[in-house]
Design an enzyme around this catalytic site. Structure first.
Site, PDB file in Angstrom:
ATOM      1  N   ASP A  27       0.832  -1.200   0.000  1.00  7.02           N
ATOM      2  CA  ASP A  27       0.000   0.000   0.000  1.00  7.02           C
ATOM      3  C   ASP A  27       0.872   1.258   0.000  1.00  7.02           C
ATOM      4  OD1 ASP A  27      -2.344   1.389  -0.034  1.00  7.02           O
ATOM      5  OD2 ASP A  27      -2.793   1.135   2.088  1.00  7.02           O
ATOM      6  N   HIS A  44       3.265   2.849  -8.933  1.00  4.97           N
ATOM      7  CA  HIS A  44       3.173   1.409  -9.184  1.00  4.97           C
ATOM      8  C   HIS A  44       4.449   0.891  -9.833  1.00  4.97           C
ATOM      9  CE1 HIS A  44      -0.916   1.338  -7.871  1.00  4.97           C
ATOM     10  NE2 HIS A  44      -1.377   2.055  -8.887  1.00  4.97           N
ATOM     11  N   LEU A 138      12.825 -19.391  -2.512  1.00  2.00           N
ATOM     12  CA  LEU A 138      11.609 -18.674  -2.115  1.00  2.00           C
ATOM     13  C   LEU A 138      10.495 -18.869  -3.142  1.00  2.00           C
ATOM     14  CD1 LEU A 138      10.400 -16.287  -0.218  1.00  2.00           C
ATOM     15  CD2 LEU A 138      11.017 -14.836  -2.170  1.00  2.00           C
TER      16      LEU A 138
END
Length: 249
Positions: A27, A44, A138
């Site tokens: 956010d 973004h 990961l």
């Protein structure tokens, strides 16, 4: 020109108590861009760099899974131009970073309704998943066109169909069985959820999976969220007593 600050604080992390699965609500991209008198899309764009940074650091620390809330089912309410731009970000992200992620043994996955995305976006994400499918580091999962309530409803529908066709009985349905029908069924339980920008809500993210996760709400806007803030969040996690409803003796 704006530069990210260098790391100022070192946290003494317990490497034997690293969260296995960290989920991020990313956010603050729009506010970050607004502070710089830039369009929201620029925020973004810069935010994708943070995903790369945190994925590599989480992988180095031994985190097994990292899930990022890339696009919610509710995000379609935003301006069409912003939605269109977000759908173009996977191509940009993987063109820039897929090789580096491959070199670090990171595996790409997604949860959500990718079938609702433009064809090129779907192709780019599916190709990244395919190329990294043999990696063992990961697991970087993008929650894309995803909603927590929708996920629970979809799992319920599947289980109802199984019951309807006599494949299971009511006694077969328990929490473990239900979890096997969630989009995250192949991921470890979420240990830590981090939300950037100071907002303190879940926004329909991983509602089932966060039942016993530790929450950290950080005021840092997502494009500024760096390795130091990740270490801070893990340090907070390590400082908490996890009882899972029980009592520590």
């Amino acid at each position: 020109m704006f530069f990210k600050k260098k790391r100022e604080i070192e946290y003494d992390l317990d490497m034997n108590n690293i969260p296995q699965h960290i989920a991020f609500i990313m956010d603050g991209n729009g506010r970050w861009a607004k502070k710089r008198k830039m369009p929201r899309t620029y925020g973004h764009h810069e935010g994708t760099k943070t995903i790369r940074t945190l994925a590599l650091e989480a992988n180095r620390l031994g985190v097994k899974a990292m899930t990022v809330y890339a696009f919610s089912t509710e995000n379609f309410k935003r301006e069409a131009s912003e939605v269109d731009y977000i759908f173009k970000l996977p191509k940009e992200f993987f063109q820039l970073y897929l090789k580096e992620l491959m070199d670090n043994d990171v595996s790409i996955r997604y949860i959500g309704h990718l079938e609702m995305a433009p064809l090129e976006t779907r192709r780019i994400i599916e190709e990244a998943v395919s190329q990294t499918s043999r990696n063992h580091g990961l697991i970087l999962t993008f929650a894309f066109i995803y909603g927590g309530r929708d996920e629970i409803v979809e799992a319920t529908k599947i289980i109802c169909e199984e019951y309807k066709h006599g494949q299971i009985s009511l006694d077969d349905i328990n929490e473990d069985y239900f979890e096997k029908h969630l989009m995250t069924k192949d991921l470890p339980p979420v240990d830590l959820m981090v939300r950037s920008s100071g907002e303190k809500r879940l926004s329909n993210f991983l509602l089932w999976q966060l039942a016993y996760a530790e929450f950290v709400f950080d005021d840092t806007l997502w494009p500024d969220f760096d390795e130091e803030r990740l270490h801070y969040a893990i340090a907070v996690y390590q400082g908490r007593e996890r009882r899972f409803g029980g009592v520590v003796k």
